[in-house]
Design an enzyme around this catalytic site. Structure first.
Site, PDB file in Angstrom:
ATOM      1  N   ASN A 167     -28.149   5.730  12.809  1.00  0.00           N
ATOM      2  CA  ASN A 167     -28.383   5.681  11.362  1.00  0.00           C
ATOM      3  C   ASN A 167     -28.789   7.093  10.941  1.00  0.00           C
ATOM      4  O   ASN A 167     -29.919   7.506  11.187  1.00  0.00           O
ATOM      5  CB  ASN A 167     -29.500   4.674  11.064  1.00  0.00           C
ATOM      6  CG  ASN A 167     -29.942   4.717   9.616  1.00  0.00           C
ATOM      7  OD1 ASN A 167     -29.261   5.261   8.749  1.00  0.00           O
ATOM      8  ND2 ASN A 167     -31.104   4.136   9.335  1.00  0.00           N
ATOM      9  N   TRP A 168     -27.843   7.800  10.346  1.00  0.00           N
ATOM     10  CA  TRP A 168     -28.134   9.194   9.984  1.00  0.00           C
ATOM     11  C   TRP A 168     -29.117   9.307   8.820  1.00  0.00           C
ATOM     12  O   TRP A 168     -29.651  10.362   8.562  1.00  0.00           O
ATOM     13  CB  TRP A 168     -26.837   9.910   9.589  1.00  0.00           C
ATOM     14  CG  TRP A 168     -25.897  10.180  10.723  1.00  0.00           C
ATOM     15  CD1 TRP A 168     -26.101   9.902  12.052  1.00  0.00           C
ATOM     16  CD2 TRP A 168     -24.598  10.777  10.629  1.00  0.00           C
ATOM     17  NE1 TRP A 168     -25.006  10.296  12.783  1.00  0.00           N
ATOM     18  CE2 TRP A 168     -24.073  10.831  11.934  1.00  0.00           C
ATOM     19  CE3 TRP A 168     -23.829  11.268   9.574  1.00  0.00           C
ATOM     20  CZ2 TRP A 168     -22.807  11.371  12.201  1.00  0.00           C
ATOM     21  CZ3 TRP A 168     -22.575  11.784   9.837  1.00  0.00           C
ATOM     22  CH2 TRP A 168     -22.077  11.845  11.133  1.00  0.00           C
ATOM     23  N   LYS A 169     -29.283   8.240   8.079  1.00  0.00           N
ATOM     24  CA  LYS A 169     -30.119   8.277   6.858  1.00  0.00           C
ATOM     25  C   LYS A 169     -29.570   9.347   5.915  1.00  0.00           C
ATOM     26  O   LYS A 169     -28.367   9.559   5.861  1.00  0.00           O
ATOM     27  CB  LYS A 169     -31.582   8.502   7.200  1.00  0.00           C
ATOM     28  CG  LYS A 169     -32.091   7.555   8.281  1.00  0.00           C
ATOM     29  CD  LYS A 169     -33.574   7.528   8.370  1.00  0.00           C
ATOM     30  CE  LYS A 169     -33.984   6.668   9.554  1.00  0.00           C
ATOM     31  NZ  LYS A 169     -35.386   6.325   9.534  1.00  0.00           N
ATOM     32  N   HIS A 222     -32.574  -2.333   5.466  1.00  0.00           N
ATOM     33  CA  HIS A 222     -33.419  -1.331   6.133  1.00  0.00           C
ATOM     34  C   HIS A 222     -34.751  -1.237   5.381  1.00  0.00           C
ATOM     35  O   HIS A 222     -34.785  -1.299   4.157  1.00  0.00           O
ATOM     36  CB  HIS A 222     -32.711   0.028   6.159  1.00  0.00           C
ATOM     37  CG  HIS A 222     -33.392   0.986   7.085  1.00  0.00           C
ATOM     38  ND1 HIS A 222     -34.542   1.647   6.738  1.00  0.00           N
ATOM     39  CD2 HIS A 222     -33.107   1.367   8.352  1.00  0.00           C
ATOM     40  CE1 HIS A 222     -34.933   2.394   7.763  1.00  0.00           C
ATOM     41  NE2 HIS A 222     -34.073   2.239   8.752  1.00  0.00           N
ATOM     42  N   GLU A 264     -36.553   1.158   4.608  1.00  0.00           N
ATOM     43  CA  GLU A 264     -36.630   2.228   3.590  1.00  0.00           C
ATOM     44  C   GLU A 264     -35.980   1.760   2.286  1.00  0.00           C
ATOM     45  O   GLU A 264     -36.450   2.093   1.199  1.00  0.00           O
ATOM     46  CB  GLU A 264     -35.966   3.503   4.131  1.00  0.00           C
ATOM     47  CG  GLU A 264     -36.836   4.149   5.213  1.00  0.00           C
ATOM     48  CD  GLU A 264     -36.076   4.960   6.259  1.00  0.00           C
ATOM     49  OE1 GLU A 264     -34.912   5.310   6.028  1.00  0.00           O
ATOM     50  OE2 GLU A 264     -36.679   5.229   7.318  1.00  0.00           O
ATOM     51  N   GLU A 318     -36.799  -4.041  13.507  1.00  0.00           N
ATOM     52  CA  GLU A 318     -37.359  -2.697  13.350  1.00  0.00           C
ATOM     53  C   GLU A 318     -38.786  -2.807  12.821  1.00  0.00           C
ATOM     54  O   GLU A 318     -38.996  -2.911  11.602  1.00  0.00           O
ATOM     55  CB  GLU A 318     -36.518  -1.895  12.350  1.00  0.00           C
ATOM     56  CG  GLU A 318     -35.083  -1.700  12.790  1.00  0.00           C
ATOM     57  CD  GLU A 318     -34.503  -0.413  12.206  1.00  0.00           C
ATOM     58  OE1 GLU A 318     -34.055   0.417  13.003  1.00  0.00           O
ATOM     59  OE2 GLU A 318     -34.525  -0.227  10.972  1.00  0.00           O
ATOM     60  N   GLY A 371     -39.534   6.239  12.769  1.00  0.00           N
ATOM     61  CA  GLY A 371     -39.750   7.658  12.486  1.00  0.00           C
ATOM     62  C   GLY A 371     -41.158   8.136  12.796  1.00  0.00           C
ATOM     63  O   GLY A 371     -41.542   9.237  12.420  1.00  0.00           O
ATOM     64  N   SER A 430     -38.178   4.571  16.714  1.00  0.00           N
ATOM     65  CA  SER A 430     -38.500   5.635  17.668  1.00  0.00           C
ATOM     66  C   SER A 430     -37.917   5.389  19.060  1.00  0.00           C
ATOM     67  O   SER A 430     -38.530   5.737  20.075  1.00  0.00           O
ATOM     68  CB  SER A 430     -40.010   5.865  17.737  1.00  0.00           C
ATOM     69  OG  SER A 430     -40.498   6.254  16.462  1.00  0.00           O
ATOM     70  N   GLY A 490     -32.484   6.102  14.589  1.00  0.00           N
ATOM     71  CA  GLY A 490     -32.559   7.070  13.490  1.00  0.00           C
ATOM     72  C   GLY A 490     -32.579   8.491  14.026  1.00  0.00           C
ATOM     73  O   GLY A 490     -31.541   9.108  14.281  1.00  0.00           O
ATOM     74  N   GLY A 491     -33.782   9.034  14.205  1.00  0.00           N
ATOM     75  CA  GLY A 491     -33.946  10.435  14.603  1.00  0.00           C
ATOM     76  C   GLY A 491     -33.099  10.848  15.797  1.00  0.00           C
ATOM     77  O   GLY A 491     -32.488  11.928  15.802  1.00  0.00           O
TER      78      GLY A 491
HETATM   79  C1  PEP Z   1     -34.211   3.605  11.658  1.00  0.00           C
HETATM   80  O1  PEP Z   1     -34.468   4.188  10.625  1.00  0.00           O
HETATM   81  O2  PEP Z   1     -33.424   2.646  11.655  1.00  0.00           O
HETATM   82  C2  PEP Z   1     -34.872   4.060  12.873  1.00  0.00           C
HETATM   83  C3  PEP Z   1     -34.922   3.249  13.894  1.00  0.00           C
HETATM   84  O3  PEP Z   1     -35.428   5.315  12.840  1.00  0.00           O
HETATM   85  P1  PEP Z   1     -36.106   6.105  14.067  1.00  0.00           P
HETATM   86  O4  PEP Z   1     -35.247   5.876  15.272  1.00  0.00           O
HETATM   87  O5  PEP Z   1     -36.119   7.523  13.627  1.00  0.00           O
HETATM   88  O6  PEP Z   1     -37.463   5.524  14.237  1.00  0.00           O
END
Ligand code: PEP
Length: 253
Positions: free
Chosen positions: A9-11, A96, A98, A168, A174, A214, A235-236
């Site tokens: 997920n590049w966001k 999500h 966010e 999640e 994040g 994470s 994500g990251g």
């Molecule tokens: C996400 O936003 O779906 C996610 C899992 O982010 P991260 O891996 O950065 O925690």
């Protein structure tokens, strides 16, 4: 059929050029290696058409990070499920945390989005998870079962079986604070039991439930080794090919 999936997920990251560079590199890296899971890259809308073309003859799937809850028309700035599907994308992340927190996406709006995604043959990667205060109050099961019931449980069994779930915990997204392997397994088993209660054991056993929060090359293997963790939403660690490949390797023994 239940599948192991690692979805990035590049966001709101990467210019069009950076996105194109990334998928070209990923395509090359994965072409030389056997992967034991399905790999999906979820990108901002602007990347979808280019990325889908580059990945067309590969096994790497493409997804959007959102779609509209309306079919078409005067909704300035929105992108419909039909438009997403027309790029060649096959997946869409919905729900999500966010989007729920910053863009007011309610359970009802998400229900509409899921229905439109499915009507356009997109696979929703539907995110559920509790915030820190809810975990501290031991309300995580209640929160997650409510999110499932309110947005997904009006689907027919046939439609529900096309959905991928992503647990999640919001406190892990994040933050570098990953859920422990035991916390992830416990919640994933609970989610599967709720799905079994509603749709029966066969559908529950065939539902892919991804972990997100994470997840990175150092913890992916342990998280993915749990019987009810069928991969990750990343994500990251999906922003650099080496990191993303490190997570994908969590499925290689
Ligand atoms: C996400 O936003 O779906 C996610 C899992 O982010 P991260 O891996 O950065 O925690």
């Amino acid at each position: 059929m239940r599948k192991n999936i690692v979805a990035g997920n590049w966001k709101m990251n990467k210019t069009l050029q950076e996105g194109i560079e990334f998928v070209k590199e990923l395509k090359e890296v994965l072409a030389n290696d056997k992967t034991n899971c399905e790999v999906v890259v979820c990108t901002p809308f602007i990347h979808l058409a280019s990325v889908s073309t580059i990945l067309e003859v590969t096994n790497i799937g493409v997804g959007a990070e959102n779609c509209a809850n309306q079919v078409s028309g005067a909704y300035t700035g929105e992108v419909s499920a039909t438009m997403v599907a027309s790029t060649g994308a096959k997946y869409v992340i919905l729900g999500h945390s966010e989007r729920r927190a910053y863009y007011g996406e309610t359970a009802e709006i998400l229900k509409e989005k899921v229905e439109l995604a499915l009507a356009n043959d997109l696979t929703p990667i539907f995110c559920i998870g509790e915030v820190l205060e809810e975990r501290e109050a031991n309300k995580q099961n209640e929160v997650v079962s409510g999110q499932l019931a309110d947005s997904l449980f009006s689907l027919s069994a046939e439609d529900f079986s096309k959905v991928v779930l992503a647990y999640e915990p919001v406190w892990a997204i994040g933050t570098g604070k990953t859920a422990t392997s035991d916390q992830a397994q416990e919640m994933h088993a609970f989610i599967r039991s709720i799905v079994a209660e509603k749709y029966g054991k066969e559908i529950a056993d065939n539902t892919s439930i991804l972990y997100g929060g994470s997840c990175n090359p150092s913890n992916a293997k342990e998280l993915f080794s749990n019987p009810d963790v069928d991969g990750g939403l990343i994500g990251g660690a999906s922003l650099k090919v080496a990191d993303f490949k490190g997570v994908i390797n969590g499925f290689n023994s």
